[in-house]
Design a protein around this motif. Sequence first.
Motif, mmCIF file in Angstrom:
data_model
loop_
_atom_site.group_PDB
_atom_site.id
_atom_site.type_symbol
_atom_site.label_atom_id
_atom_site.label_comp_id
_atom_site.label_asym_id
_atom_site.label_seq_id
_atom_site.Cartn_x
_atom_site.Cartn_y
_atom_site.Cartn_z
ATOM 1 N N ILE A 61 4.969 16.191 -3.803
ATOM 2 C CA ILE A 61 5.434 14.852 -4.172
ATOM 3 C C ILE A 61 4.225 13.941 -4.077
ATOM 4 C CG2 ILE A 61 6.905 12.891 -3.561
ATOM 5 C CD1 ILE A 61 8.813 14.900 -2.243
ATOM 6 N N GLN A 62 3.864 13.324 -5.168
ATOM 7 C CA GLN A 62 2.716 12.417 -5.166
ATOM 8 C C GLN A 62 3.117 11.105 -5.824
ATOM 9 O OE1 GLN A 62 -1.462 13.719 -6.187
ATOM 10 N NE2 GLN A 62 -1.150 12.326 -7.919
ATOM 11 N N VAL A 63 2.899 10.020 -5.114
ATOM 12 C CA VAL A 63 3.221 8.685 -5.624
ATOM 13 C C VAL A 63 1.952 7.847 -5.590
ATOM 14 C CG1 VAL A 63 4.572 6.590 -5.272
ATOM 15 C CG2 VAL A 63 5.615 8.828 -4.848
ATOM 16 N N THR A 64 1.584 7.333 -6.768
ATOM 17 C CA THR A 64 0.360 6.534 -6.903
ATOM 18 C C THR A 64 0.720 5.166 -7.435
ATOM 19 O OG1 THR A 64 -0.856 8.562 -7.436
ATOM 20 C CG2 THR A 64 -1.947 6.449 -7.920
ATOM 21 N N ASP A 65 0.205 4.123 -6.796
ATOM 22 C CA ASP A 65 0.473 2.756 -7.255
ATOM 23 C C ASP A 65 -0.824 1.972 -7.349
ATOM 24 O OD1 ASP A 65 -0.042 0.940 -4.829
ATOM 25 O OD2 ASP A 65 1.347 2.392 -3.954
ATOM 26 N N ASN A 66 -0.783 0.854 -8.045
ATOM 27 C CA ASN A 66 -1.944 -0.037 -8.159
ATOM 28 C C ASN A 66 -1.712 -1.329 -7.403
ATOM 29 O OD1 ASN A 66 -0.027 -1.235 -9.776
ATOM 30 N ND2 ASN A 66 -1.408 -1.637 -11.493
ATOM 31 N N GLY A 67 -1.012 -1.207 -6.282
ATOM 32 C CA GLY A 67 -0.706 -2.380 -5.468
ATOM 33 C C GLY A 67 -1.875 -2.869 -4.647
ATOM 34 N N SER A 68 -1.563 -3.629 -3.610
ATOM 35 C CA SER A 68 -2.605 -4.297 -2.824
ATOM 36 C C SER A 68 -3.394 -3.347 -1.939
ATOM 37 C CB SER A 68 -1.975 -5.389 -1.952
ATOM 38 O OG SER A 68 -0.994 -4.833 -1.094
ATOM 39 N N GLY A 69 -2.854 -2.161 -1.685
ATOM 40 C CA GLY A 69 -3.589 -1.206 -0.856
ATOM 41 C C GLY A 69 -3.512 -1.533 0.623
ATOM 42 N N ILE A 70 -4.065 -0.616 1.444
ATOM 43 C CA ILE A 70 -4.067 -0.769 2.899
ATOM 44 C C ILE A 70 -5.506 -0.838 3.375
ATOM 45 C CG2 ILE A 70 -3.318 0.221 5.094
ATOM 46 C CD1 ILE A 70 -1.205 1.793 3.517
ATOM 47 N N PRO A 71 -5.892 -1.876 4.123
ATOM 48 C CA PRO A 71 -7.269 -1.978 4.622
ATOM 49 C C PRO A 71 -7.628 -0.792 5.517
ATOM 50 C CG PRO A 71 -6.116 -4.076 4.842
ATOM 51 C CD PRO A 71 -5.086 -3.060 4.451
ATOM 52 N N GLN A 72 -8.903 -0.498 5.592
ATOM 53 C CA GLN A 72 -9.386 0.648 6.368
ATOM 54 C C GLN A 72 -8.921 0.604 7.820
ATOM 55 O OE1 GLN A 72 -13.638 0.725 6.691
ATOM 56 N NE2 GLN A 72 -13.673 2.352 8.242
ATOM 57 N N LEU A 73 -9.004 -0.566 8.440
ATOM 58 C CA LEU A 73 -8.674 -0.668 9.852
ATOM 59 C C LEU A 73 -7.187 -0.535 10.137
ATOM 60 C CD1 LEU A 73 -11.112 -3.572 10.885
ATOM 61 C CD2 LEU A 73 -11.433 -1.092 11.109
ATOM 62 N N GLU A 74 -6.362 -0.652 9.104
ATOM 63 C CA GLU A 74 -4.912 -0.585 9.302
ATOM 64 C C GLU A 74 -4.319 0.749 8.860
ATOM 65 O OE1 GLU A 74 -2.906 -3.908 7.538
ATOM 66 O OE2 GLU A 74 -4.376 -5.359 8.265
ATOM 67 N N LEU A 75 -5.118 1.600 8.254
ATOM 68 C CA LEU A 75 -4.582 2.822 7.679
ATOM 69 C C LEU A 75 -4.036 3.767 8.746
ATOM 70 C CD1 LEU A 75 -4.151 4.078 4.930
ATOM 71 C CD2 LEU A 75 -6.367 5.223 5.146
ATOM 72 N N SER A 76 -4.763 3.923 9.842
ATOM 73 C CA SER A 76 -4.286 4.793 10.923
ATOM 74 C C SER A 76 -3.003 4.254 11.539
ATOM 75 C CB SER A 76 -5.355 4.933 12.004
ATOM 76 O OG SER A 76 -6.510 5.549 11.482
ATOM 77 N N LEU A 77 -2.903 2.939 11.630
ATOM 78 C CA LEU A 77 -1.704 2.331 12.185
ATOM 79 C C LEU A 77 -0.513 2.490 11.243
ATOM 80 C CD1 LEU A 77 -0.693 0.704 14.619
ATOM 81 C CD2 LEU A 77 -1.267 -1.392 13.352
ATOM 82 N N ALA A 78 -0.789 2.494 9.941
ATOM 83 C CA ALA A 78 0.291 2.573 8.951
ATOM 84 C C ALA A 78 1.067 3.874 9.047
ATOM 85 C CB ALA A 78 -0.286 2.417 7.541
ATOM 86 N N VAL A 79 0.418 4.950 9.504
ATOM 87 C CA VAL A 79 1.089 6.248 9.565
ATOM 88 C C VAL A 79 1.624 6.556 10.959
ATOM 89 C CG1 VAL A 79 -0.255 7.188 7.660
ATOM 90 C CG2 VAL A 79 -1.122 7.409 9.992
ATOM 91 N N SER A 80 1.580 5.578 11.836
ATOM 92 C CA SER A 80 2.136 5.775 13.177
ATOM 93 C C SER A 80 3.560 5.228 13.226
ATOM 94 C CB SER A 80 1.261 5.070 14.222
ATOM 95 O OG SER A 80 1.232 3.673 13.983
ATOM 96 N N THR A 102 11.873 -7.422 1.886
ATOM 97 C CA THR A 102 11.196 -6.244 1.340
ATOM 98 C C THR A 102 12.174 -5.071 1.296
ATOM 99 O OG1 THR A 102 10.416 -5.698 3.572
ATOM 100 C CG2 THR A 102 8.929 -6.949 2.140
ATOM 101 N N LEU A 103 11.791 -4.025 0.562
ATOM 102 C CA LEU A 103 12.652 -2.849 0.454
ATOM 103 C C LEU A 103 12.521 -1.946 1.672
ATOM 104 C CD1 LEU A 103 12.073 -1.999 -3.314
ATOM 105 C CD2 LEU A 103 13.993 -3.214 -2.296
ATOM 106 N N GLY A 104 11.293 -1.544 2.001
ATOM 107 C CA GLY A 104 11.055 -0.735 3.193
ATOM 108 C C GLY A 104 10.615 -1.633 4.331
ATOM 109 N N PHE A 105 11.095 -1.363 5.540
ATOM 110 C CA PHE A 105 10.686 -2.240 6.645
ATOM 111 C C PHE A 105 10.791 -1.576 8.019
ATOM 112 C CE2 PHE A 105 15.135 -2.930 5.654
ATOM 113 C CZ PHE A 105 15.759 -2.773 6.879
ATOM 114 N N ARG A 106 11.314 -0.351 8.079
ATOM 115 C CA ARG A 106 11.573 0.226 9.389
ATOM 116 C C ARG A 106 10.321 0.725 10.111
ATOM 117 N NH1 ARG A 106 16.826 1.177 10.678
ATOM 118 N NH2 ARG A 106 18.370 0.800 9.050
ATOM 119 N N GLY A 107 9.246 0.985 9.377
ATOM 120 C CA GLY A 107 8.040 1.472 10.028
ATOM 121 C C GLY A 107 8.135 2.901 10.478
ATOM 122 N N GLU A 108 9.012 3.683 9.872
ATOM 123 C CA GLU A 108 9.214 5.079 10.255
ATOM 124 C C GLU A 108 8.804 6.050 9.158
ATOM 125 O OE1 GLU A 108 10.295 6.229 13.090
ATOM 126 O OE2 GLU A 108 10.937 4.395 14.088
ATOM 127 N N ALA A 109 8.783 5.598 7.922
ATOM 128 C CA ALA A 109 8.720 6.517 6.787
ATOM 129 C C ALA A 109 7.491 7.419 6.818
ATOM 130 C CB ALA A 109 8.782 5.741 5.473
#
Length: 632
Positions: free
Chosen positions: A70-89, A107-114
Amino acid sequence: MDSILSPDATSLTNERRQISQLPSHLADQIAAGEVVERPASVVKELLENALDSGATQVDIVIEQGGEKLIQVTDNGSGIPQLELSLAVSRHATSKIQSVDDLSAVKTLGFRGEALASISSVSRFQIVSKSEESGAAWQLSAEGEGNWSDLSPVAGTLGTQVRVEDLFFNTPARKRFLRSAQTEFSHIDQLVKRVMLSRPEIGFKLTHNAKVVRQVLPVVDEATQQKRLSQLMGQPFVAQSLRVEFESQEIKLSGWVGLPTFNRSQTDMQYLFVNGRIVRDRLLSYAVKQAYADVLYHGRHPAYLLFLEIPHDLVDVNVHPAKYEVRFANGRWVYDFLRRSVRDAVGRPLNAEQGSGRSFGDFSSSSAATGANGFQNPVAWQDRGAGMQSAMQFQSPAVNTDRSALDARLLQYGAESFAEKSGVSEAGASYDGQSGSVQFNKLGFAKMQLHGVFILAENQQGLVLVDMHAAHERVVYERLKKQWQEHRLISQPLLVPMVLALESSQVEVWQAFSKWFDKLGFEIEQMGPEQLKVTALPALLSKSDVAGLVNDMLADLAVAGQTQQVEEHINAMLSTMACHGSVRANRQLTIEEMNALLREMERTERSDQCNHGRPTWVQLSMEQLDALFMRGK
């Protein structure tokens, strides 16, 4: 007495285990069970993040039903380098900062679990580049939080998430997956709903290297028509009404299918609340009731509707998958939705746009054709504009004698069917200076066929009217109006009936006792779980009193109002209208036929009889030419 449990089972039952903190990887997999039910669940979460990022283009690549990739690619705002590790926690999100934010989620997603949950049951990779980053950054893991170090890679603005080998480390859950085609069908339907919900965004869905769906962003009417046709089908586009209603802080827009365009299943019903896909019984019930009087038995309407309501008046934090919502005032939303859709599908043929309500256009430049090449009722572009269009004739052929307006036709009681009005009963008005004729929707009658059908000429060509079905609807709507304007007459029961109910049902009756009074019931409470019925509406004197009251209380508990009495009364009024309408084989004069056509144009829901069947069909000049191979 010997225990029926096995020794092992008995020991397990009696054994006391010490409370301990779950290992992080086990907690992650339990959390993943709430988020990741199947591959479509992963796609949903990733799409919601992509849409929340402000993307204008989203590409979804699927292999083997999502199990392999499953691969999802978007052209949105992206995630800054310093926040990327936090985004997957776990428990990390940019969308909720306080309790106040949770009560008005935008927003649509907001639980911080996905992302954390998905990564714990797959081989996971995320690459993202934000505007402030000079390069894209990559992070990957192979289940259970084994994350790699951040590394720079080539990439464009936006985010790409790759999920490979889903459930590779949880074989027990993998066994519950269906075939690749079945799993992909769930993904396909989900992506279709997302495409419908966000017309301003372009999407492409690929499965096993084959493009399955691709839609461009809507930028004008032409792209809107094309996209709607791609997703809903041309028949729906050609046989639907564009609707737009607004009341105070709530707004409804979208398309509702004509009653003649109905389905055997609920497979073409799409309703979005603030852009969110929802499955809400209250909302579905509201739309169902809006169509209740115009659909054939057992059929279902088709619609694509967008409901916009202030975010602080709707709670989306009800279900882990966020498919359910709760409204601060469900009754208000129910009433607004039911009235809006009902007004749209029941608008009289000669109703004009205005009064702050735009019904919009039919969603096609060409009329819809049904079986045998006939157009479905009123299937032209604009139900209002067509009435005023002019057609040139060499000489007047329309009798505009006002005496024709007073033809006494098909009287119901002492009321003349052909009422005086400013609309010509002959079907058109003639301007002697210009030689133009202003056509009404159903035109003017030419003859009667076998005492059953009226043949009329309008601007488009030939109109065929089932005179009994049409008059039945006219009489039925008149009876309903009379009932709505007066309180129902009550009829005392010879022997009062005591109903044994649950206390919760009695509480519902207490809250809505005035409704029962208005509808002609006389009910009093005998005890905490008993009601005594001493009178009920005279029209329902032969009804199952206990069943009726129980059904009404159930409706009130769910929707805040009842339709059961309405349905019972409407059914009886429909029977009365059937007996009071013109019968087959009755010979009508031209004046009488025209009077019926004019009354149809003034009557709500006159496109269908009381049983949901069409009352008239249109045969265009092009279709008539084709029958005789003219121009070939």
